[in-house]
Design a protein around this motif. Structure first.
Motif, mmCIF file in Angstrom:
data_model
loop_
_atom_site.group_PDB
_atom_site.id
_atom_site.type_symbol
_atom_site.label_atom_id
_atom_site.label_comp_id
_atom_site.label_asym_id
_atom_site.label_seq_id
_atom_site.Cartn_x
_atom_site.Cartn_y
_atom_site.Cartn_z
ATOM 1 N N SER A 150 0.832 -1.200 0.000
ATOM 2 C CA SER A 150 0.000 0.000 0.000
ATOM 3 C C SER A 150 0.870 1.256 0.000
ATOM 4 C CB SER A 150 -0.918 -0.016 1.221
ATOM 5 O OG SER A 150 -1.649 1.164 1.321
ATOM 6 N N SER A 151 1.923 1.252 0.808
ATOM 7 C CA SER A 151 2.853 2.389 0.829
ATOM 8 C C SER A 151 3.549 2.543 -0.515
ATOM 9 C CB SER A 151 3.912 2.188 1.916
ATOM 10 O OG SER A 151 3.332 2.154 3.174
ATOM 11 N N ARG A 152 3.907 1.422 -1.108
ATOM 12 C CA ARG A 152 4.556 1.462 -2.421
ATOM 13 C C ARG A 152 3.612 2.038 -3.472
ATOM 14 N NH1 ARG A 152 6.268 -3.806 -5.858
ATOM 15 N NH2 ARG A 152 7.296 -2.753 -7.560
ATOM 16 N N LEU A 153 2.364 1.621 -3.429
ATOM 17 C CA LEU A 153 1.379 2.118 -4.390
ATOM 18 C C LEU A 153 1.136 3.612 -4.207
ATOM 19 C CD1 LEU A 153 -0.202 0.904 -6.689
ATOM 20 C CD2 LEU A 153 -2.035 0.370 -5.117
ATOM 21 N N ARG A 154 1.152 4.085 -2.973
ATOM 22 C CA ARG A 154 0.999 5.514 -2.694
ATOM 23 C C ARG A 154 2.166 6.297 -3.294
ATOM 24 N NH1 ARG A 154 1.420 5.505 2.558
ATOM 25 N NH2 ARG A 154 -0.633 4.555 2.763
ATOM 26 N N GLU B 89 2.169 9.150 -6.334
ATOM 27 C CA GLU B 89 2.794 10.465 -6.237
ATOM 28 C C GLU B 89 3.694 10.722 -7.444
ATOM 29 O OE1 GLU B 89 4.880 10.723 -2.521
ATOM 30 O OE2 GLU B 89 3.037 10.473 -1.355
ATOM 31 N N ASN B 90 4.436 9.693 -7.850
ATOM 32 C CA ASN B 90 5.291 9.838 -9.034
ATOM 33 C C ASN B 90 4.453 10.104 -10.279
ATOM 34 O OD1 ASN B 90 7.639 9.471 -7.580
ATOM 35 N ND2 ASN B 90 7.790 7.297 -8.050
ATOM 36 N N LEU B 91 3.361 9.365 -10.423
ATOM 37 C CA LEU B 91 2.496 9.550 -11.592
ATOM 38 C C LEU B 91 1.864 10.939 -11.603
ATOM 39 C CD1 LEU B 91 0.740 6.084 -11.829
ATOM 40 C CD2 LEU B 91 2.359 7.069 -13.461
ATOM 41 N N ALA B 92 1.514 11.435 -10.433
ATOM 42 C CA ALA B 92 0.901 12.761 -10.352
ATOM 43 C C ALA B 92 1.887 13.862 -10.742
ATOM 44 C CB ALA B 92 0.374 13.012 -8.941
ATOM 45 N N ASN B 93 3.179 13.579 -10.606
ATOM 46 C CA ASN B 93 4.195 14.598 -10.881
ATOM 47 C C ASN B 93 4.996 14.323 -12.146
ATOM 48 O OD1 ASN B 93 4.162 16.540 -8.562
ATOM 49 N ND2 ASN B 93 4.238 14.598 -7.463
ATOM 50 N N VAL B 94 4.448 13.511 -13.026
ATOM 51 C CA VAL B 94 5.178 13.151 -14.247
ATOM 52 C C VAL B 94 5.507 14.373 -15.098
ATOM 53 C CG1 VAL B 94 3.194 12.644 -15.728
ATOM 54 C CG2 VAL B 94 5.322 11.398 -16.060
ATOM 55 N N ILE C 286 7.448 2.728 -16.513
ATOM 56 C CA ILE C 286 7.997 2.093 -15.306
ATOM 57 C C ILE C 286 7.033 2.233 -14.143
ATOM 58 C CG2 ILE C 286 9.822 2.274 -13.567
ATOM 59 C CD1 ILE C 286 11.745 2.930 -15.851
ATOM 60 N N GLU C 287 6.437 3.404 -14.001
ATOM 61 C CA GLU C 287 5.501 3.629 -12.898
ATOM 62 C C GLU C 287 4.250 2.761 -13.043
ATOM 63 O OE1 GLU C 287 6.418 5.277 -10.225
ATOM 64 O OE2 GLU C 287 8.278 5.749 -11.267
ATOM 65 N N ILE C 288 3.763 2.611 -14.250
ATOM 66 C CA ILE C 288 2.585 1.758 -14.469
ATOM 67 C C ILE C 288 2.924 0.306 -14.147
ATOM 68 C CG2 ILE C 288 1.045 0.838 -16.246
ATOM 69 C CD1 ILE C 288 1.043 3.661 -17.489
ATOM 70 N N ALA C 289 4.120 -0.142 -14.567
ATOM 71 C CA ALA C 289 4.546 -1.510 -14.257
ATOM 72 C C ALA C 289 4.708 -1.698 -12.748
ATOM 73 C CB ALA C 289 5.850 -1.827 -14.978
ATOM 74 N N ASP C 290 5.286 -0.713 -12.055
ATOM 75 C CA ASP C 290 5.433 -0.792 -10.604
ATOM 76 C C ASP C 290 4.070 -0.823 -9.915
ATOM 77 O OD1 ASP C 290 8.159 -0.850 -10.741
ATOM 78 O OD2 ASP C 290 8.470 1.200 -10.021
ATOM 79 N N ALA C 291 3.135 -0.034 -10.420
ATOM 80 C CA ALA C 291 1.793 -0.016 -9.825
ATOM 81 C C ALA C 291 1.111 -1.373 -10.000
ATOM 82 C CB ALA C 291 0.946 1.084 -10.468
#
Length: 130
Positions: free
Chosen positions: A19-23, A27-32, A95-100
């Protein structure tokens, strides 16, 4: 603590970590598109409960990706220097989508283990009541 309790605790710690990782990924996606934003990253670490027997997992320390920020040419941008360039974000959308997706699947796996342990515990109590 019973083995059922330990398995519940381990699964819950995995869900908290994912859950922390997804949060952090969100945040990364919001600041792309935020100029100068550096991607947040973290790892997981193993911790032991009070008894020292059960190994739990938690999200480790968060650090910033130190890779070079891309230079974007846009002389009309407010942050552009005299040469017309400004620093963009080093967040890679793929990368962020794969991590999510990975975090979501890991969370789901931990949730299934939690539910299975709960069902087994309930079934054992039902047997003992007879």
């Amino acid at each position: 603590m019973s083995d059922f309790g330990k398995s519940l605790e381990i699964s819950a710690s995995g869900m908290r970590a994912q859950s922390s990782r997804l949060r952090m990924v969100s945040e990364n996606l919001a600041n792309v598109d935020t100029p100068g934003y550096r991607r947040k990253m973290s790892s997981f670490e193993q911790v032991f409960d009070d008894s020292g027997e059960t190994a739990l997992v938690r999200k480790g320390r968060t650090h910033l990706d130190q890779s070079e920020l891309p230079k974007i040419y846009d002389p009309s941008h407010v942050l552009a220097g005299s040469d017309g360039y400004f620093e963009g974000s080093n967040v890679n959308l793929m990368i962020e989508i794969a991590d999510a997706r990975e975090a979501q699947r890991s969370y789901d796996a931990n949730l299934k283990m939690f539910e299975q342990a709960r069902k087994m515990s309930t079934a054992l109590l039902d047997i003992l009541r007879r």
